[in-house]
Design a protein around this motif. Structure first.
Motif, short mmCIF file in Angstrom:
data_model
loop_
_atom_site.label_atom_id
_atom_site.label_comp_id
_atom_site.label_asym_id
_atom_site.label_seq_id
_atom_site.Cartn_x
_atom_site.Cartn_y
_atom_site.Cartn_z
N PHE A 1 0.86 -1.18 0.00
CA PHE A 1 0.00 0.00 0.00
C PHE A 1 0.89 1.23 0.00
O PHE A 1 1.98 1.22 0.60
CB PHE A 1 -0.87 0.02 1.26
N VAL A 2 0.46 2.27 -0.69
CA VAL A 2 1.18 3.55 -0.67
C VAL A 2 0.17 4.68 -0.45
O VAL A 2 -1.01 4.54 -0.78
CB VAL A 2 1.95 3.82 -2.00
N GLY A 3 0.67 5.79 0.11
CA GLY A 3 -0.20 6.96 0.28
C GLY A 3 -0.15 7.82 -0.98
O GLY A 3 0.71 7.59 -1.84
N PRO A 4 -0.98 8.83 -1.18
CA PRO A 4 -2.06 9.14 -0.26
C PRO A 4 -3.19 8.13 -0.40
O PRO A 4 -3.54 7.74 -1.52
CB PRO A 4 -2.51 10.53 -0.72
N SER A 5 -3.73 7.72 0.71
CA SER A 5 -4.71 6.64 0.70
C SER A 5 -6.11 7.17 0.47
O SER A 5 -6.37 8.36 0.67
CB SER A 5 -4.69 5.95 2.06
N ASN A 6 -6.99 6.26 0.07
CA ASN A 6 -8.41 6.63 0.05
C ASN A 6 -8.91 6.65 1.51
O ASN A 6 -8.19 6.25 2.43
CB ASN A 6 -9.20 5.67 -0.83
N LEU A 7 -10.15 7.08 1.68
CA LEU A 7 -10.69 7.26 3.04
C LEU A 7 -10.64 5.97 3.86
O LEU A 7 -10.26 5.96 5.03
CB LEU A 7 -12.13 7.77 2.92
N ARG A 8 -11.04 4.84 3.21
CA ARG A 8 -11.07 3.56 3.93
C ARG A 8 -9.68 3.14 4.36
O ARG A 8 -9.45 2.71 5.48
CB ARG A 8 -11.64 2.47 3.00
#
Ligand SMILES: C[S@@+](CC[C@H](N)C(=O)[O-])C[C@H]1O[C@@H](n2cnc3c(N)ncnc32)[C@H](O)[C@@H]1O
Length: 233
Positions: free
Chosen positions: A171-178
């Motif tokens: 996973f990498v940012g920027p993330s979705n809200l969830r």
């Protein structure tokens, strides 16, 4: 058991405190990740990602040349073993910090007749593997689970031979809200660092000694494929 081995075990037990997969989440994760359809549904609904790149990339295992040394860290419950055949003459090191995750990999290797698989409990930042011994390293779902991802990449780079290949997802940012909601819980509970952004991931891979980076990012989920800097065999 010698004092040194006891000390090492104690250090790993302590490090496992920051491991989000060390408890019941690990059992749940192991259940769904093995079931591709369920995993894609959960990946979509809970994390907002398409996990197809993870499954697609595992097919790389099917064509590794004989005598290759493969490092799978973190191996989790042995997802990647589904792409290994008993007849493949390779040496496969499956490494994980959590003994329960590792036990699932060992069970799977035994069930599938994969005698070329050795399971090893170790922290990714201190791998008991000689320098330049590895031809291919799989690092799926690892960098966002590690307490010190930069140190982990440095140690993986040390183990890979020049020209060796690193293949992984994170996973990498920027993330979705969830993702932000789920990761902020993990970061709070397990003391994990903030997610790297895609650019930071690329920079950290370069800093650790990787080149020829192919990076695909979609909805906060990255597939990376890179070579250890230096002349290959
Ligand atoms: C999300 S799972 C991914 C496992 C597997 N590669 C997969 O794709 O299914 C993350 C794994 O990282 C392991 N882990 C966490 N911190 C670790 C560390 N410092 N060293 C080695 N493994 C670690 C956990 O025990 C867990 O099995």
């Amino acid at each position: 058991m010698s004092v040194t081995a006891q000390d090492r075990d104690r250090a790993m037990d302590a490090a496992n405190g920051s491991n989000p997969c060390a408890g019941s989440f690990g059992a749940l994760y192991s259940f769904y990740i093995e079931r591709r359809r369920l995993s894609r549904v959960i990946g979509g609904l809970a994390w907002g990602i398409d996990s197809a790149p993870l499954y697609g990339s595992l097919t790389a295992l099917e064509t590794v040349p004989d005598r290759s040394v493969i490092l799978d860290v973190p191996c989790g419950s042995g997802l990647a073993l589904g792409h290994l055949r008993p007849s493949q003459r390779v040496s496969y090191l499956a490494v994980d910090l959590d003994p329960r995750m590792l036990a699932r990999t060992a069970d799977r290797a035994e069930r599938d007749g994969l005698s070329q698989v050795d399971c090893l409990r170790a922290d990714v930042t201190e791998l008991p593997i000689p320098t330049s011994a590895v031809d291919l390293c799989l690092c799926h779902g690892g960098l966002h689970s590690f307490a010190d991802p930069a140190k982990a990449l440095g140690e993986i780079a040390r183990c890979l031979r020049p020209g060796g290949r690193l293949l992984g997802t994170t996973f990498v940012g920027p993330s979705n809200l969830r993702q932000r909601f789920l990761f902020s819980g993990l970061q709070r509970r397990n003391g994990l660092p903030e997610l790297w952004g895609a650019e930071e991931l690329a920079d950290e891979l370069t800093r650790a000694g990787f080149t020829n980076l192919k990076l695909g990012v979609r909805a906060g989920y990255a597939l990376f494929d890179a070579d250890r800097f230096g002349r290959g065999r």
